[in-house]
Scaffold this active site. Structure first.
Site, PDB file in Angstrom:
ATOM      1  CG  ASN A  25      -2.198  -0.782   0.915  1.00 18.75           C
ATOM      2  OD1 ASN A  25      -3.061  -0.350   0.152  1.00 18.75           O
ATOM      3  ND2 ASN A  25      -2.279  -1.972   1.482  1.00 18.75           N
ATOM      4  CE  LYS A  58      -0.483   2.210  22.719  1.00 16.84           C
ATOM      5  NZ  LYS A  58      -0.268   1.255  21.629  1.00 16.84           N
ATOM      6  CG  MET A 105       1.154  -4.975  11.692  1.00 16.40           C
ATOM      7  SD  MET A 105      -0.542  -5.108  11.083  1.00 16.40           S
ATOM      8  CE  MET A 105      -1.079  -6.537  11.995  1.00 16.40           C
ATOM      9  CG  ASN A 120      -6.108   1.719   9.423  1.00 16.90           C
ATOM     10  OD1 ASN A 120      -4.982   1.407   9.000  1.00 16.90           O
ATOM     11  ND2 ASN A 120      -6.945   0.825   9.932  1.00 16.90           N
ATOM     12  CG  HIS A 156      -9.962  -3.010   8.502  1.00 21.12           C
ATOM     13  ND1 HIS A 156      -9.025  -3.562   9.354  1.00 21.12           N
ATOM     14  CD2 HIS A 156     -11.009  -3.866   8.491  1.00 21.12           C
ATOM     15  CE1 HIS A 156      -9.497  -4.690   9.839  1.00 21.12           C
ATOM     16  NE2 HIS A 156     -10.698  -4.896   9.332  1.00 21.12           N
TER      17      HIS A 156
HETATM   18  C1  GRF Z   1      -3.318  -4.454   4.089  1.00 20.81           C
HETATM   19  O1  GRF Z   1      -4.174  -5.533   3.835  1.00 20.81           O
HETATM   20  C2  GRF Z   1      -4.037  -3.359   4.830  1.00 20.81           C
HETATM   21  O2  GRF Z   1      -5.394  -3.247   4.487  1.00 20.81           O
HETATM   22  C3  GRF Z   1      -3.907  -3.794   6.257  1.00 20.81           C
HETATM   23  O3  GRF Z   1      -2.605  -4.319   6.351  1.00 20.81           O
HETATM   24  C4  GRF Z   1      -2.202  -4.827   5.077  1.00 20.81           C
HETATM   25  C5  GRF Z   1      -0.894  -4.200   4.726  1.00 20.81           C
HETATM   26  O4  GRF Z   1      -0.355  -4.742   3.545  1.00 20.81           O
HETATM   27  N1  GRF Z   1      -4.169  -2.710   7.178  1.00 20.81           N
HETATM   28  P1  GRF Z   1       0.884  -4.050   2.827  1.00 20.81           P
HETATM   29  O5  GRF Z   1       2.040  -4.027   3.810  1.00 20.81           O
HETATM   30  O6  GRF Z   1       0.475  -2.666   2.405  1.00 20.81           O
HETATM   31  O7  GRF Z   1       1.178  -4.942   1.646  1.00 20.81           O
END
Ligand code: GRF
Length: 198
Positions: free
Chosen positions: A14, A63, A88, A111, A113
């Protein structure tokens, strides 16, 4: 110019789609990529686009300490908006509040999702949707609030699957849609910043 940071923990497909789209924009600029993982794929991707990449690991820190190092870095780069792309960690309310925009009444944190929210909030959304052969499959892009994938939706799109192919193919299908929708949101960020929606 709106200054954006991408935060990612993983492969970075992404991030790659966002960086590709950004190169053609004149009013939005990705100034920084942050990762919390020393071996994240996104590091090489950022380098290939000649973008600054900051690796900020949590390690032994709390954190609060970890987030304050991230906040300081974001401040140093004068970042206006954050795009989470597979980051994450759950951000604290303090962190989210520090990006609150009183004009649009949302945090300037977005974000992506991999589900049709509110279905399949949380981890492993593709896996769970595939397992259930769910009819509610799609991608959602939303503002980040204090909850788990609960923020106001900016853009959402379904995709179809007959579930006859393997999981990998299903996920590829979803990722292809992610890579179309997230750049669209980046391109329209000036509008979102002004109105709080697309
Ligand atoms: C994607 O599926 C996104 O929607 C989710 O985490 C994944 C990240 O994938 N939040 P990448 O690292 O961008 O390939």
């Amino acid at each position: 110019m709106i200054r954006v940071a991408i935060m990612a923990s993983g492969t970075g497909t992404n991030a790659k789609a966002l960086l590709k789209a950004e190169s053609e924009l004149s009013d939005v600029s990705v100034e920084l990529v942050i990762t919390d993982k020393i071996d994240a794929g996104v590091i090489e991707i950022s380098k290939s686009f000649s973008k600054p990449i900051e690796v900020i690991e949590k390690k032994e820190s709390t954190k609060t300490e970890h987030e304050s190092r991230i906040k300081k870095t974001l401040k140093d780069y004068k970042i206006d908006w954050i795009f989470l792309a597979g980051y994450m960690r759950i951000l604290s309310s303090d962190f989210i509040d520090s990006f609150f925009d009183s004009n649009i009444q949302q945090s300037r944190i977005i974000n992506i999702h991999p589900s049709l929210l509110p279905h399949f909030r949380g981890l492993n959304a593709y896996e769970r949707a595939y397992e259930e052969k769910s009819e509610h499959i799609g991608i959602s892009i939303h503002f980040v609030d204090g909850g788990m994938d609960t923020g106001k939706i900016i853009l959402q799109e379904r995709f179809q699957s007959d579930f006859n192919h393997g999981f990998e193919e299903f996920k590829e299908q979803g990722l292809a849609l992610e890579h179309k929708l997230y750049p669209h949101v980046l391109k329209n960020l000036p509008l979102i910043q002004q109105k709080g929606h697309l």
